[in-house]
Design a protein around this motif. Structure first.
Motif, PDB file in Angstrom:
ATOM      1  N   GLN A  56       0.787  -1.152  -0.058  1.00 41.04           N
ATOM      2  CA  GLN A  56       0.045  -0.165   0.020  1.00 41.04           C
ATOM      3  C   GLN A  56       0.789   1.389  -0.008  1.00 41.04           C
ATOM      4  OE1 GLN A  56      -3.051   0.242   2.901  1.00 41.04           O
ATOM      5  NE2 GLN A  56      -3.154   2.263   2.958  1.00 41.04           N
ATOM      6  N   LYS A  57       1.028   1.810  -1.053  1.00 37.60           N
ATOM      7  CA  LYS A  57       1.848   3.060  -1.493  1.00 37.60           C
ATOM      8  C   LYS A  57       1.543   4.506  -1.178  1.00 37.60           C
ATOM      9  CE  LYS A  57       4.571   0.546  -4.583  1.00 37.60           C
ATOM     10  NZ  LYS A  57       5.556   0.346  -5.778  1.00 37.60           N
ATOM     11  N   SER A  58      -0.007   4.350  -0.411  1.00 36.33           N
ATOM     12  CA  SER A  58      -0.543   5.715  -0.215  1.00 36.33           C
ATOM     13  C   SER A  58      -1.197   5.670   1.166  1.00 36.33           C
ATOM     14  CB  SER A  58      -1.549   6.292  -1.298  1.00 36.33           C
ATOM     15  OG  SER A  58      -2.706   5.247  -1.518  1.00 36.33           O
ATOM     16  N   ALA A  59      -1.323   6.827   1.515  1.00 34.72           N
ATOM     17  CA  ALA A  59      -1.766   6.974   2.924  1.00 34.72           C
ATOM     18  C   ALA A  59      -3.096   8.021   2.860  1.00 34.72           C
ATOM     19  CB  ALA A  59      -0.959   7.475   4.034  1.00 34.72           C
ATOM     20  N   SER A  60      -4.077   8.104   3.732  1.00 31.52           N
ATOM     21  CA  SER A  60      -5.145   8.926   4.061  1.00 31.52           C
ATOM     22  C   SER A  60      -4.791   9.748   5.167  1.00 31.52           C
ATOM     23  CB  SER A  60      -6.492   8.216   3.945  1.00 31.52           C
ATOM     24  OG  SER A  60      -6.670   7.689   5.170  1.00 31.52           O
ATOM     25  N   SER A 149       4.906   4.111   2.176  1.00 26.60           N
ATOM     26  CA  SER A 149       3.767   5.060   2.668  1.00 26.60           C
ATOM     27  C   SER A 149       4.744   6.385   2.928  1.00 26.60           C
ATOM     28  CB  SER A 149       3.229   4.674   3.644  1.00 26.60           C
ATOM     29  OG  SER A 149       2.314   3.328   3.265  1.00 26.60           O
ATOM     30  N   ARG A 151       6.352   8.783   1.484  1.00 27.35           N
ATOM     31  CA  ARG A 151       6.210   9.922   1.082  1.00 27.35           C
ATOM     32  C   ARG A 151       4.961  10.537   1.368  1.00 27.35           C
ATOM     33  NH1 ARG A 151       7.255  10.929  -5.387  1.00 27.35           N
ATOM     34  NH2 ARG A 151       8.997   9.985  -4.930  1.00 27.35           N
ATOM     35  N   SER A 152       3.728   9.696   1.054  1.00 21.65           N
ATOM     36  CA  SER A 152       2.428  10.369   1.196  1.00 21.65           C
ATOM     37  C   SER A 152       2.130  10.679   2.868  1.00 21.65           C
ATOM     38  CB  SER A 152       1.165   9.377   0.872  1.00 21.65           C
ATOM     39  OG  SER A 152       1.698   7.998   1.387  1.00 21.65           O
ATOM     40  N   GLN A 155       3.762  14.117   3.088  1.00 29.98           N
ATOM     41  CA  GLN A 155       2.948  15.120   2.539  1.00 29.98           C
ATOM     42  C   GLN A 155       1.854  15.636   3.360  1.00 29.98           C
ATOM     43  OE1 GLN A 155       1.801  12.959  -1.167  1.00 29.98           O
ATOM     44  NE2 GLN A 155       3.537  13.679  -2.090  1.00 29.98           N
ATOM     45  N   ASP A 218      12.240  10.870  -2.226  1.00 24.39           N
ATOM     46  CA  ASP A 218      11.840   9.631  -1.431  1.00 24.39           C
ATOM     47  C   ASP A 218      12.577   9.395   0.074  1.00 24.39           C
ATOM     48  OD1 ASP A 218       9.563   8.677  -2.629  1.00 24.39           O
ATOM     49  OD2 ASP A 218      10.537   6.687  -2.793  1.00 24.39           O
TER      50      ASP A 218
END
Length: 344
Positions: A56-60, A149, A151-152, A155, A218
């Protein structure tokens, strides 16, 4: 993060750090197995089969919580979620004071030792806001998910800092970030996403596995803050061996640390980075006096140029540049030197 991985095979690695070089192994992935060994903070080992791992390469925003401490609430934090800086109004957060973000690494959360040691050292010493970034919902998955995860997560933290400066009319120069292992790279990603550069970032043994020197998007690098200090304690194993900050400190050579016996996974050496840093802030008598030098061998031979800089401390030495070496003790207090004392 008193844990990490011993790669038994290099599946899914883009490269591995060997000394100061990055050796590519992705061309040989079909011949490798998907196994790694981990160790948690209790010293328990486990073997993970990675062939079925889903990245899972993104986060919320739901993956991040901010635990806000001040000298008025050293033990009981005010918790902010959803990247909502307006919630800070209900806490003891004071925008006129400096704010230090502490960011943990893999298999950690806000309760982890890196956070408690650094937070306590800060609040016992200086009157600041401390915000512990908890991204444990992703950090406590497999290492690959956590790493990708970074980078996200960074951010979101960067946007949170931007919102603080806008809403509370505070300066980016009042913002400091301290990150351990993967958290050091999260701090770098956060700094890359702030509208102006924060004052400084301290990278505590920034994680090496699955990071490269050439891809600064990264990882932590010198463009992420006005000043970047890096403390290397498991260099070439769990941590980066190459210098990646404005000033890079290598206690005991940076690869292993005294007092870490049979440190197979290097987790003990890895955790020394935040232990040294916390002590450097809290101890008013001793300091980690480091000497600018071309190599650890030259340092041991006394062939340095005489430039001296304290490692760590709350007010980092922004005049420092290059690589610095020093020795520490095997037990607390780790610092060998007394402040204002000449080298013995």
């Amino acid at each position: 993060m008193k844990l990490f991985i011993l790669f038994l095979a290099f599946t899914a690695l883009e490269c591995i750090p060997i000394g100061d070089k990055n050796i590519r192994v992705d061309e040989h992935l079909p011949d490798q197995r998907d196994v790694l060994l981990t160790q948690n903070e209790k010293g328990e080992y486990r073997v993970m089969d990675l062939k079925d791992v889903r990245l899972q390469k993104s986060a919320s925003v739901a993956d991040i919580y901010y635990y806000v401490y001040t000298q008025k609430n050293k033990e009981t934090p005010y918790v902010v979620g959803n990247n909502d800086v307006s919630e800070l109004e209900f806490s003891d957060f004071n925008p006129k004071k400096r704010t230090v973000f502490i960011i943990h690494g893999w298999e950690n959360d806000h309760t982890s030792l890196v956070n408690s040691l650094v937070k306590e050292a800060l609040l016992d010493t200086v009157d600041v806001n401390v915000i512990v970034v908890d991204w444990g919902s992703l950090a406590n998955r497999n290492y690959f998910t956590a790493r990708f995860s970074v980078r996200s997560i960074g951010q979101f933290v960067g946007h949170f800092i931007n919102d603080i400066t806008k809403k509370y009319k505070t300066s980016f120069k009042n913002i400091v970030m301290v990150g351990h292992s993967l958290g050091a790279h999260v701090a770098g990603a956060a700094g890359a996403n702030t509208e102006q550069k924060v004052d400084y970032i301290v990278g505590l043994d920034p994680a090496a596995p699955l990071f490269t020197l050439h891809n600064i998007d990264d990882r932590l690098d010198t463009t992420d803050a006005d000043f970047v200090e890096v403390i290397h304690t498991s260099a070439g194993r769990l941590g980066f061996s190459s210098p990646i900050g404005h000033a890079d400190y290598y206690p005991n050579g940076g690869a292993s640390q005294p007092g870490c016996i049979l440190d197979i996974t290097a987790s003990c050496a890895h955790s020394r980075s935040y232990m040294y840093f916390a002590e450097s802030i809290k101890d008013k008598v001793r300091e980690f006096k480091a000497y600018k030098c071309d190599s650890y061998a030259h340092y041991k031979e006394g062939k340095c140029n005489g430039s001296v800089s304290p490692m760590g401390e709350f007010t980092v030495n922004k005049n420092a540049s290059g690589t610095y070496y020093l020795k520490t003790k095997a037990k607390l207090p780790y610092a060998e030197d007394y402040k204002n004392a000449a080298r013995q």
